[in-house]
Design a protein around this motif. Sequence first.
Motif, PDB file in Angstrom:
ATOM      1  N   PRO A 134     -91.221  50.327   6.079  1.00 18.25           N
ATOM      2  CA  PRO A 134     -91.082  50.385   4.705  1.00 18.25           C
ATOM      3  C   PRO A 134     -89.320  50.474   4.502  1.00 18.25           C
ATOM      4  N   VAL A 135     -88.837  49.770   3.617  1.00 19.60           N
ATOM      5  CA  VAL A 135     -87.414  49.873   3.326  1.00 19.60           C
ATOM      6  C   VAL A 135     -87.118  51.043   2.155  1.00 19.60           C
ATOM      7  N   VAL A 136     -86.232  52.013   2.728  1.00 16.13           N
ATOM      8  CA  VAL A 136     -86.195  53.152   1.816  1.00 16.13           C
ATOM      9  C   VAL A 136     -84.690  53.484   1.520  1.00 16.13           C
ATOM     10  N   LYS A 137     -84.255  53.585   0.424  1.00 15.93           N
ATOM     11  CA  LYS A 137     -83.014  54.199   0.199  1.00 15.93           C
ATOM     12  C   LYS A 137     -81.825  53.286   0.325  1.00 15.93           C
ATOM     13  N   ILE A 138     -82.195  51.943   0.644  1.00 13.14           N
ATOM     14  CA  ILE A 138     -81.254  50.816   0.703  1.00 13.14           C
ATOM     15  C   ILE A 138     -81.753  49.699   0.106  1.00 13.14           C
ATOM     16  N   ASP A 139     -80.926  48.618  -0.230  1.00 18.27           N
ATOM     17  CA  ASP A 139     -81.241  47.476  -0.887  1.00 18.27           C
ATOM     18  C   ASP A 139     -81.841  46.405  -0.081  1.00 18.27           C
ATOM     19  N   GLU A 140     -83.092  46.076  -0.513  1.00 16.99           N
ATOM     20  CA  GLU A 140     -83.718  45.171   0.441  1.00 16.99           C
ATOM     21  C   GLU A 140     -82.977  43.761   0.657  1.00 16.99           C
ATOM     22  N   ALA A 141     -82.161  43.402  -0.422  1.00 12.19           N
ATOM     23  CA  ALA A 141     -81.147  42.371  -0.580  1.00 12.19           C
ATOM     24  C   ALA A 141     -80.310  42.618   0.563  1.00 12.19           C
ATOM     25  N   SER A 142     -80.040  43.564   1.021  1.00 10.05           N
ATOM     26  CA  SER A 142     -79.093  43.840   2.298  1.00 10.05           C
ATOM     27  C   SER A 142     -79.723  43.444   3.648  1.00 10.05           C
ATOM     28  N   LEU A 143     -80.881  43.505   3.741  1.00  5.90           N
ATOM     29  CA  LEU A 143     -81.563  43.173   4.911  1.00  5.90           C
ATOM     30  C   LEU A 143     -80.994  41.738   5.501  1.00  5.90           C
ATOM     31  N   PRO A 144     -80.722  41.613   6.632  1.00  2.20           N
ATOM     32  CA  PRO A 144     -80.307  40.162   7.152  1.00  2.20           C
ATOM     33  C   PRO A 144     -81.466  39.318   7.115  1.00  2.20           C
ATOM     34  N   ARG A 145     -81.278  37.987   6.838  1.00  2.00           N
ATOM     35  CA  ARG A 145     -82.277  37.002   6.964  1.00  2.00           C
ATOM     36  C   ARG A 145     -81.982  35.913   7.951  1.00  2.00           C
ATOM     37  N   ARG A 146     -82.771  35.518   8.928  1.00  2.00           N
ATOM     38  CA  ARG A 146     -82.459  34.547   9.905  1.00  2.00           C
ATOM     39  C   ARG A 146     -83.936  33.780  10.114  1.00  2.00           C
ATOM     40  N   PRO A 147     -83.780  32.719  10.741  1.00  2.00           N
ATOM     41  CA  PRO A 147     -85.083  32.014  10.940  1.00  2.00           C
ATOM     42  C   PRO A 147     -85.963  32.665  12.019  1.00  2.00           C
ATOM     43  N   ASN A 148     -85.193  33.396  12.920  1.00  2.00           N
ATOM     44  CA  ASN A 148     -86.021  34.063  14.178  1.00  2.00           C
ATOM     45  C   ASN A 148     -86.043  35.559  13.796  1.00  2.00           C
TER      46      ASN A 148
ATOM     47  N   MET B 229     -94.318  47.774   5.583  1.00  2.00           N
ATOM     48  CA  MET B 229     -94.768  49.153   6.103  1.00  2.00           C
ATOM     49  C   MET B 229     -96.412  48.561   6.410  1.00  2.00           C
ATOM     50  N   GLN B 230     -96.683  49.084   7.881  1.00  2.00           N
ATOM     51  CA  GLN B 230     -98.048  48.960   8.174  1.00  2.00           C
ATOM     52  C   GLN B 230     -98.570  50.158   8.587  1.00  2.00           C
ATOM     53  N   SER B 231     -99.808  50.158   8.648  1.00  2.00           N
ATOM     54  CA  SER B 231    -100.559  51.395   9.068  1.00  2.00           C
ATOM     55  C   SER B 231    -100.453  52.059  10.289  1.00  2.00           C
ATOM     56  N   TYR B 232    -100.430  53.149  10.647  1.00  2.00           N
ATOM     57  CA  TYR B 232    -100.474  53.829  11.897  1.00  2.00           C
ATOM     58  C   TYR B 232    -101.552  53.133  12.912  1.00  2.00           C
ATOM     59  N   ALA B 233    -102.745  52.836  12.404  1.00  2.00           N
ATOM     60  CA  ALA B 233    -103.591  52.171  13.218  1.00  2.00           C
ATOM     61  C   ALA B 233    -103.155  50.858  13.569  1.00  2.00           C
ATOM     62  N   GLN B 234    -102.443  50.197  12.672  1.00  2.00           N
ATOM     63  CA  GLN B 234    -102.047  48.744  12.965  1.00  2.00           C
ATOM     64  C   GLN B 234    -101.015  48.715  14.154  1.00  2.00           C
ATOM     65  N   LEU B 235    -100.132  49.678  14.135  1.00  2.00           N
ATOM     66  CA  LEU B 235     -98.880  49.654  14.954  1.00  2.00           C
ATOM     67  C   LEU B 235     -99.254  49.248  16.510  1.00  2.00           C
ATOM     68  N   PRO B 236    -100.160  49.861  17.186  1.00  2.00           N
ATOM     69  CA  PRO B 236    -100.428  49.349  18.422  1.00  2.00           C
ATOM     70  C   PRO B 236    -100.773  48.197  18.809  1.00  2.00           C
ATOM     71  N   HIS B 237    -101.277  47.373  17.763  1.00  2.00           N
ATOM     72  CA  HIS B 237    -101.793  45.981  17.701  1.00  2.00           C
ATOM     73  C   HIS B 237    -100.676  45.011  17.626  1.00  2.00           C
ATOM     74  N   LEU B 238     -99.646  45.543  16.700  1.00  2.00           N
ATOM     75  CA  LEU B 238     -98.609  44.810  16.602  1.00  2.00           C
ATOM     76  C   LEU B 238     -97.668  44.883  18.020  1.00  2.00           C
ATOM     77  N   LEU B 239     -97.523  46.116  18.655  1.00  2.00           N
ATOM     78  CA  LEU B 239     -96.923  46.425  19.788  1.00  2.00           C
ATOM     79  C   LEU B 239     -97.446  45.742  21.003  1.00  2.00           C
ATOM     80  N   ALA B 240     -98.670  45.451  20.983  1.00  2.00           N
ATOM     81  CA  ALA B 240     -99.121  44.696  21.941  1.00  2.00           C
ATOM     82  C   ALA B 240     -98.701  43.308  22.271  1.00  2.00           C
TER      83      ALA B 240
END
Length: 428
Positions: A260-274, A280-291
């Motif tokens: 989750p993006v908190v206390k900062i403006d999402e517009a400040s996030l750098p955007r690149r093709p890569n 935010m993703q669930s705690y159960a989802q994290l290991p499957h992304l990590l894999a």
Amino acid sequence: MSPLIVFSHLRWNFVFQRPQHLMSRLTADRRVIFIEEPILDATAPPRIASRWEGVRGAEVEVLVPFTPVAAPGFDDAQLPALLPLLERELARRDVVDPLVWLYTPMALPLIASLGPRALIYDCMDELSAFRYAPAQLRQRERALMASADLVLCGGPSLYEAREGLHPNLHCLPSAVDPAHFAPTTPAMGGGEDEGEIETETETETETETDILAARANELQGDLAHPRLGYFGVIDERMDLELVAALADARPDWQIVMVGPVVKIDEASLPRRPNLRWLGMQSYAQLPHLLAGWDLCLMPFALNESTRFISPTKTLEYLAGGKPVVSTAIRDVISLYGGAVRIGRDAAGFIAACDAVLYESPQMRASWRKAAAAVVAAGTWDVAADRVRGWLAELPAAARPSAPAATAPVPTVPAAAPATATATALRAA
């Protein structure tokens, strides 16, 4: 055993971290009631909603106050509405002689009428250094340190900053649930680490695992390798310039940012093709992304808000069988320096990523041994057992007198004017 009443600035269903891990284990021994910060509702009388959160076969009762007071968190303006609510709800639950556990010093004035047997302060972060922190937070923490029977610190830096300020002070670094993050077979297009094995987490059925793996594939399965990933809160502690520099320096690397993006403006996030932001993703989802990642990132800024942090994700990455590159966070170096590569500036961070991605099989095998040793020594089960021991040493009878509130209960109208951002401390 005495029930445990917990006041937290983090909501139970926010990022699953230290409070949830400890309380879901301690509830195996005693009743745990987890009290969140109030939510504004000017359309109805003050009330408390209750729900049960089941984790690892045990349940924690979560209480969520709703008040017409437009003040953030456990602000003093909330006291006239909150105090009678809490007294009534806890009396209905026959809460007598409780242990009271605070994650935020701002809740200290709320506990005077609870008659606690003992008061525990779990200092998991230097909250006063965070953006939008209440002005009185430092003074309130001094009062809490003077009143508490037990003080825990979330890492060596926090412990050293408070050493000598309390007679029953302990360092309890954040830990990991190894079974949850154990290496899994990645979804299509997933990681290529040699030696990964298929292991379900202890709380998932085969169907749930398939659903989570499919979701991970939807989110990142189209990305080429190498993939470098981060999960956690994205706020003022993140070095966004470093993230952008990494993406620019290696356009063939795919960078995945989860949280989750908190206390900062999402517009400040750098955007690149890569560079992909997955939210935010669930705690159960994290290991499957990590894999599906080849390398894990901790691109923290070096500023006042990160001076005392001890990131939980370090051990979670290592438990997932993935190498880690971090900026020079003090606790990361002192606790995990033997298993984590450190980049002290942008060039050094990128060079460390290069070194990890292209290291020899012999070096990777040596790293695996070091990482496994670090993970084995830092589990949440071990941490919870340490806490049980400290709780057992607390007074057997109620304290002689409740700790004094550090501020008088103010008289305020039902709807007080809004002050700082309501999410001031929830991403701590």
